[in-house]
Scaffold this motif. Sequence first.
Motif, PDB file in Angstrom:
ATOM      1  N   LYS A  18       0.763  -1.247   0.000  1.00  0.00           N
ATOM      2  CA  LYS A  18       0.000   0.000   0.000  1.00  0.00           C
ATOM      3  C   LYS A  18       0.795   1.301   0.000  1.00  0.00           C
ATOM      4  N   ASP A  19       2.089   1.261   0.298  1.00  0.00           N
ATOM      5  CA  ASP A  19       2.832   2.517   0.390  1.00  0.00           C
ATOM      6  C   ASP A  19       2.878   3.201  -0.980  1.00  0.00           C
ATOM      7  N   ASP A  20       2.785   4.522  -0.988  1.00  0.00           N
ATOM      8  CA  ASP A  20       2.801   5.294  -2.236  1.00  0.00           C
ATOM      9  C   ASP A  20       4.195   5.359  -2.864  1.00  0.00           C
ATOM     10  N   ASP A  21       5.214   5.218  -2.049  1.00  0.00           N
ATOM     11  CA  ASP A  21       6.590   5.356  -2.523  1.00  0.00           C
ATOM     12  C   ASP A  21       7.161   3.976  -2.874  1.00  0.00           C
ATOM     13  N   ALA A  22       7.634   3.835  -4.112  1.00  0.00           N
ATOM     14  CA  ALA A  22       8.160   2.543  -4.570  1.00  0.00           C
ATOM     15  C   ALA A  22       9.372   2.099  -3.750  1.00  0.00           C
ATOM     16  N   PHE A  23      10.215   3.050  -3.345  1.00  0.00           N
ATOM     17  CA  PHE A  23      11.381   2.663  -2.534  1.00  0.00           C
ATOM     18  C   PHE A  23      10.936   2.061  -1.209  1.00  0.00           C
ATOM     19  N   ASN A  24       9.937   2.657  -0.581  1.00  0.00           N
ATOM     20  CA  ASN A  24       9.448   2.123   0.695  1.00  0.00           C
ATOM     21  C   ASN A  24       8.865   0.723   0.512  1.00  0.00           C
ATOM     22  N   LEU A  56       2.882  -8.258  -6.832  1.00  0.00           N
ATOM     23  CA  LEU A  56       3.122  -8.838  -8.152  1.00  0.00           C
ATOM     24  C   LEU A  56       2.232  -8.221  -9.217  1.00  0.00           C
ATOM     25  N   ALA A  57       1.132  -7.620  -8.798  1.00  0.00           N
ATOM     26  CA  ALA A  57       0.216  -6.987  -9.749  1.00  0.00           C
ATOM     27  C   ALA A  57       0.554  -5.509  -9.964  1.00  0.00           C
ATOM     28  N   ASP A  58       1.715  -5.074  -9.501  1.00  0.00           N
ATOM     29  CA  ASP A  58       2.130  -3.680  -9.657  1.00  0.00           C
ATOM     30  C   ASP A  58       2.133  -3.304 -11.140  1.00  0.00           C
ATOM     31  N   PRO A  59       1.663  -2.101 -11.487  1.00  0.00           N
ATOM     32  CA  PRO A  59       1.624  -1.704 -12.897  1.00  0.00           C
ATOM     33  C   PRO A  59       3.009  -1.617 -13.543  1.00  0.00           C
ATOM     34  N   ASP A  60       4.042  -1.509 -12.739  1.00  0.00           N
ATOM     35  CA  ASP A  60       5.408  -1.463 -13.268  1.00  0.00           C
ATOM     36  C   ASP A  60       6.038  -2.848 -13.123  1.00  0.00           C
ATOM     37  N   PRO A  61       6.099  -3.633 -14.201  1.00  0.00           N
ATOM     38  CA  PRO A  61       6.635  -4.989 -14.089  1.00  0.00           C
ATOM     39  C   PRO A  61       8.102  -5.020 -13.661  1.00  0.00           C
ATOM     40  N   ALA A  62       8.864  -3.974 -13.978  1.00  0.00           N
ATOM     41  CA  ALA A  62      10.262  -3.929 -13.546  1.00  0.00           C
ATOM     42  C   ALA A  62      10.349  -3.830 -12.028  1.00  0.00           C
TER      43      ALA A  62
END
Length: 105
Positions: A18-24, A56-62
């Motif tokens: 749920k975190d908005d920041d990808a790094f977190n 795994l369902a993140d819109p950014d596959p990378a």
Amino acid sequence: MILNYPYTEDELLHLMAKDDDAFNRWEAAQRLATTTILEKDGVPRPPSSPRRKNVLADPDPAFAAEVLNLPAETFLAEQMAVVDPDRLHCQSQFPATRARLRAQE
């Protein structure tokens, strides 16, 4: 400075999903993997949690692929008071081996 907050497994799963920041989200995944490898002999909790599936369902596959990378053994060794290389290697390989076996089922 290194800050070490004692997150629970459920809190880390929540941050991963749920975190908005990808790094977190990535950091939460790394901490969860580190805890699993070092404290639970590499045996992860059953993947029944929908939060794990959200990653795994993140819109950014990378990003999703990067989250699946386990922490490096050198990083894991730095987290140990006494390093046992053989034990560390076995424990760090167990989650990946188990995931491959599940994928083949």
